[in-house]
Each structure stands twice: as structure tokens, then as C-alpha cells.
Motif scaffolding. Structure first.
Motif, PDB file in Angstrom:
ATOM      1  N   TYR A   1      69.621 -18.849  81.583  1.00  0.00           N
ATOM      2  CA  TYR A   1      70.295 -17.814  82.358  1.00  0.00           C
ATOM      3  C   TYR A   1      71.812 -17.991  82.311  1.00  0.00           C
ATOM      4  CZ  TYR A   1      65.704 -16.697  84.219  1.00  0.00           C
ATOM      5  OH  TYR A   1      64.383 -16.331  84.348  1.00  0.00           O
ATOM      6  N   PRO A   2      72.559 -16.952  81.898  1.00  0.00           N
ATOM      7  CA  PRO A   2      74.016 -17.092  81.726  1.00  0.00           C
ATOM      8  C   PRO A   2      74.769 -17.410  83.011  1.00  0.00           C
ATOM      9  CG  PRO A   2      73.335 -14.797  81.477  1.00  0.00           C
ATOM     10  CD  PRO A   2      72.089 -15.618  81.486  1.00  0.00           C
ATOM     11  N   GLU A   3      74.290 -16.928  84.160  1.00  0.00           N
ATOM     12  CA  GLU A   3      75.000 -17.188  85.409  1.00  0.00           C
ATOM     13  C   GLU A   3      74.854 -18.634  85.865  1.00  0.00           C
ATOM     14  OE1 GLU A   3      77.149 -15.176  87.200  1.00  0.00           O
ATOM     15  OE2 GLU A   3      77.022 -14.099  85.293  1.00  0.00           O
ATOM     16  N   LEU A   4      73.901 -19.358  85.285  1.00  0.00           N
ATOM     17  CA  LEU A   4      73.789 -20.790  85.537  1.00  0.00           C
ATOM     18  C   LEU A   4      74.504 -21.584  84.446  1.00  0.00           C
ATOM     19  CD1 LEU A   4      70.051 -20.926  86.707  1.00  0.00           C
ATOM     20  CD2 LEU A   4      72.107 -20.996  88.135  1.00  0.00           C
ATOM     21  N   ARG A   5      74.419 -21.089  83.220  1.00  0.00           N
ATOM     22  CA  ARG A   5      75.098 -21.773  82.094  1.00  0.00           C
ATOM     23  C   ARG A   5      76.616 -21.731  82.229  1.00  0.00           C
ATOM     24  NH1 ARG A   5      71.709 -18.883  78.620  1.00  0.00           N
ATOM     25  NH2 ARG A   5      73.500 -17.721  77.819  1.00  0.00           N
ATOM     26  N   LYS A   6      77.134 -20.787  83.010  1.00  0.00           N
ATOM     27  CA  LYS A   6      78.590 -20.682  83.107  1.00  0.00           C
ATOM     28  C   LYS A   6      79.219 -21.900  83.784  1.00  0.00           C
ATOM     29  CE  LYS A   6      79.028 -18.165  87.515  1.00  0.00           C
ATOM     30  NZ  LYS A   6      79.424 -16.877  88.143  1.00  0.00           N
ATOM     31  N   TYR A   7      78.406 -22.683  84.467  1.00  0.00           N
ATOM     32  CA  TYR A   7      78.904 -23.918  85.077  1.00  0.00           C
ATOM     33  C   TYR A   7      78.909 -25.008  84.010  1.00  0.00           C
ATOM     34  CZ  TYR A   7      78.077 -21.636  89.586  1.00  0.00           C
ATOM     35  OH  TYR A   7      78.100 -20.768  90.656  1.00  0.00           O
ATOM     36  N   PRO A   8      80.095 -25.459  83.592  1.00  0.00           N
ATOM     37  CA  PRO A   8      80.147 -26.438  82.498  1.00  0.00           C
ATOM     38  C   PRO A   8      79.500 -27.770  82.845  1.00  0.00           C
ATOM     39  CG  PRO A   8      82.313 -26.153  83.504  1.00  0.00           C
ATOM     40  CD  PRO A   8      81.435 -25.097  84.071  1.00  0.00           C
ATOM     41  N   HIS A   9      79.359 -28.071  84.133  1.00  0.00           N
ATOM     42  CA  HIS A   9      78.752 -29.354  84.503  1.00  0.00           C
ATOM     43  C   HIS A   9      77.231 -29.256  84.616  1.00  0.00           C
ATOM     44  CE1 HIS A   9      79.496 -27.200  88.239  1.00  0.00           C
ATOM     45  NE2 HIS A   9      78.768 -28.061  88.926  1.00  0.00           N
ATOM     46  N   LEU A  10      76.621 -28.118  84.249  1.00  0.00           N
ATOM     47  CA  LEU A  10      75.182 -28.095  84.009  1.00  0.00           C
ATOM     48  C   LEU A  10      74.993 -28.773  82.661  1.00  0.00           C
ATOM     49  CD1 LEU A  10      72.306 -27.262  84.786  1.00  0.00           C
ATOM     50  CD2 LEU A  10      72.717 -25.055  83.681  1.00  0.00           C
ATOM     51  N   ALA A  11      74.798 -30.086  82.704  1.00  0.00           N
ATOM     52  CA  ALA A  11      74.989 -30.916  81.520  1.00  0.00           C
ATOM     53  C   ALA A  11      73.811 -30.893  80.567  1.00  0.00           C
ATOM     54  CB  ALA A  11      75.267 -32.364  81.953  1.00  0.00           C
TER      55      ALA A  11
END
Length: 434
Positions: free
Chosen positions: A162-172
Motif C-alpha cells: 500500500y503506497p500510503e504505508l510505503r511513503k514512510y521511509p522507516h517502514l524498513a
């Protein structure tokens, strides 16, 4: 086989409760009520996620009340009326799964394939397990600019699509696999863990991670801190106190073949089927578990002919994903469609292919080989039966709460049956190879 009578609180041996003047419930009626109850429990889990995303349906609400009453009363229903309620539960679960799917897409964006790093990287980290994507988003938002990395675990892996979760760079990335391996994986992770749904094991006596295990709302584990207000400050403070984690080797995998993406390339799949490049589609997935016999699904998937696609979802994917399946007709043969919560997508894909070929789902070159364990798997099965899907194979063994008479009805009506003894032979037999 021992069964439990919810009217007089006695156990009985499958022939019906014999407590005179209190119950006298028929074993087959009890069995159908249990199927309905487990289906309702599974549907309630999906409904709970959907409600947190603002998605509800009054028809679903009303059905739950009616159906729950049918599981409580000691009136001896006839088999047909109860079977009708069981199939209606499947219809309502389909509506519920659509609510959840729509809520995911509206809030977290249009999903699609993505490469995910698997393993522990340098620096402090938090591991998030379970199914609740909103909990993950709240954790990501609250850990911005803290230097803390956030990892998914188990059924949370599909969150990366999901792009709205991937936009957080610290979702490692992702660390770990199916729920039954949690105790060792949580021990090895070293940092705080957040359990967002029911697939959380109570730590064993030998484990030391209990003081860094957190849960949310009703997903309580004795002796741990339960986050009830979406404020994950205790988790963040724990991560800061522990500091950098011990890095591991990193590998990458591709996940995120959501049904909407697959529908976008449906013409390519259809052309490949017509040209004979793709001869069969297998759905191999569902719930994983620790008991013997689940290696059947590994053997089944790995033996599937080269001219086939293998779809998967749920934590059952961890039995089959660590294998190079190659490509067919320019497509990856192994397509991870998401969580067990994404079973709605597999259904929609099957219906779309049936429409494209102007046939029924049962006429498609499609085999459903499903590993089951708990209530959500029952709810999805009831949805498939509601849609008239036949030939489903369940394993590693059939549910104990289904009496022989009830199973006979399901077998005769839907060709429902157990998996075989040899996954390699069964996969070949599906496409007529001896």
C-alpha cells in the motif's frame, strides 16, 4: 470425538446430547450450529477491521444477531434451515470482506507489487505482527523522525503493497514468518513487538521477550502492556531504551499481487490460457499451523506443473514461498495476493476469469488447496460454498466439529473433501499427469 453442548454444558460422543429433560440436541444440528458460530466469529474479525476503517453495513449487523440466536437456542432446527443460515453467513462474509477491502484501498492507496527487504537492519526497531493496518499506520506516524525502523511480521507483510504505508521511509522491511514460529522469532528480534490481532502466542517460560511484547485492544496477552488508545509511546520508549538491534542477513522478495493489479493484466493471463502457455491456476494458501501434515502444501506447490500459476494468501504462504517458481508467459508463477483478509480478492479474480471465459468458476482450470486452522478460514470457506464453488480440498485434516452426516451433505453438494496423502501426486493429477 467429543463435542460440547452449549445448552447443558455437557460433553457427548457425536450421537447427540443425552441429558434428558434439558437438551436432547441432535449431533448434526449441533455440528451445523458450530459451523455457523465459527463462521460468525471469523466474519466478526473482518468486520472489526472494517469498522475501524469506517466501513459498516446494517444488513450484516442484523444477520449477526439473527444467526447468533440460532446458535444459542435449543430448538431442534431441521438440517436444511440451518444449512441455509450457514450459507447465508457465507454471503454476509463476502459483503464484510468487500467492506474491508474497500476500506484498505481508500485509506492506504491502490496496492501493487513491491520488493521488500527481509531481515533486521542496523539501528533500533519495532516489530508489528497481526493484521490491523491502521495500527501499523499509527505506529509509523508516531515514529517519524525518531530513527526507529518499523518491521512487519507474519500477516502484516502485505502492508508493504500500500503506497500510503510505503511513503514512510522507516517502514524498513519484514522479519519473520508464520505465527507458530513467533516465540523463537520474537526472542531473536531483540526489540519491542506489537501484536495487533489474535494470532499472538503467550510467551513460553523460557522466553525473555514478555517485557517488550505489547498488544492492542482485545488482543491482550497476560503480563504485557495493552495499548487501548492508539498511543504507542510505551512501545517507542522501549525501542529507544533497547537501542540498536543485531543485524541479520538481508534478502528481498516481491509481494503485493492484489487482485486489482491482477485484473489489470487479466488480458495477458487470458491470452496465455487460450494459447496453452498457462494450463492451470492453483490457489494454495490459508492458515498455517504447527501440526504435522502441512508439508503437504509445500510439496503440492513445488510440484505444480511449469505451465501453471500459483496464487497464495494468508500465513499459509510461508509454507510455499521460499522456493524459486520461475516465470510463465512472462509472469511470475508465484503470486502473493496478501493477507487472509484479502481472500475477497481471490474470489473476485476467479469470478472475473469465469466471466471472461463465459463459464462458471467450477469450469475454470482452477484448483483450491486450502490449509485451514481457525475461524476466519471457516468464514471464507462458507463464502466459497455460498458462491457454489466445488471441489475444494481442505487440510491437513477436516474440522472435528463437522459430523459425518453433515460432511456427507457438504461432500455431495459441493464436492468438499480432504487433501490427499501425497502433495506431489495430487498436484500432477489436477492437470491430468500421472
Amino acid at each position: 470425538m467429543q463435542m460440547f453442548c452449549d445448552q447443558c454444558e455437557q460433553t457427548f460422543d457425536g450421537k447427540g446430547c443425552t441429558v434428558k429433560g434439558v437438551c436432547g440436541k441432535d449431533a448434526d444440528i449441533e455440528s451445523l450450529q458450530k459451523i455457523l458460530l465459527y463462521g460468525l466469529k471469523g466474519m466478526a474479525a473482518y468486520k472489526s477491521h472494517a469498522r475501524r476503517l469506517g466501513k459498516t453495513d446494517p444488513e450484516v449487523e442484523a444477520f449477526i444477531e439473527e444467526a447468533l440466536f440460532a446458535t444459542m437456542t435449543n430448538v431442534n432446527f431441521d438440517m436444511d434451515s440451518l444449512l441455509g443460515l450457514v450459507l447465508e453467513c457465507g454471503r454476509m462474509n463476502l459483503k464484510t470482506m468487500q467492506l474491508l477491502n474497500d476500506g484498505h484501498v481508500e485509506i492506504f492507496g491502490q496496492p501493487g507489487p513491491v520488493e521488500v527487504k527481509e531481515g533486521i537492519q542496523e539501528g533500533p526497531g519495532i516489530l508489528v505482527t497481526g493484521h490491523d493496518l491502521l495500527d501499523l499506520k499509527n505506529i509509523l506516524e508516531q515514529t517519524k523522525d525518531t530513527g526507529i525502523k518499523v518491521y512487519t511480521h507474519g500477516e502484516m507483510l502485505p502492508a508493504h503493497m500500500y503506497p500510503e504505508l510505503r511513503k514512510y521511509p522507516h517502514l524498513a522491511g519484514n522479519y519473520g514468518g508464520a505465527w507458530q514460529k513467533q516465540r523463537q522469532e520474537f526472542e531473536d528480534f531483540g526489540g519491542p513487538i506489537v501484536g495487533t490481532t489474535n494470532c499472538v502466542l503467550i510467551p513460553a517460560a523460557r522466553n525473555t521477550y514478555g517485557n517488550r511484547l505489547f498488544t492492542t485492544r482485545v488482543t491482550a496477552v497476560p503480563g504485557t502492556v495493552c495499548i487501548k488508545d492508539d498511543d504507542f509511546t510505551p512501545v517507542i520508549e522501549c525501542a529507544k531504551k533497547i537501542g540498536a538491534l543485531k543485524p541479520t542477513a538481508i534478502k528481498t522478495s516481491t509481494i503485493g499481487f492484489h487482485y486489482s493489479f491482477l485484473l489489470g493484466i487479466a488480458d495477458k493471463v487470458i491470452d496465455a490460457v487460450k494459447a496453452g502457455e498457462i494450463k492451470h491456476v492453483f490457489l494454495v494458501g490459508g492458515c498455517d499451523g504447527p501440526e504435522p501434515g502441512r508439508n503437504y502444501f509445500t510439496e503440492f506447490a513445488q510440484q505444480a506443473p511449469q505451465e501453471s500459476l500459483i496464487l497464495t494468501l494468508g500465513c499459509g504462504k510461508y509454507r510455499i514461498r521460499d522456493h524459486d517458481y520461475g516465470t510463465v508467459a512472462g509472469l511470475p508463477r508465484f503470486l502473493d495476493m496478501g493477507q487472509c483478509n484479502d481472500a475477497y480478492g481471490a474470489i473476485q479474480l476467479a469470478l472475473a476469469l469465469a466471466d471472461a471465459f463465459q463459464c462458471s468458476v467450477n469450469e475454470l482450470p482452477l484448483t483450491l488447496c486450502i490449509s485451514w486452522f481457525e475461524q476466519k478460514a471457516v468464514a471464507v470457506l462458507l463464502t466459497l460454498l455460498h458462491l457454489g464453488v466445488k471441489g475444494i480440498r481442505l487440510g491437513p485434516k477436516l474440522p472435528a466439529f463437522v459430523t459425518p452426516n453433515v460432511f456427507k451433505v457438504l461432500q455431495e453438494t459441493f464436492d468438499l473433501g480432504p487433501i490427499g496423502e501425497d502433495g506431489r501426486k495430487d498436484a500432477a493429477a489436477c492437470v491430468g499427469v500421472s
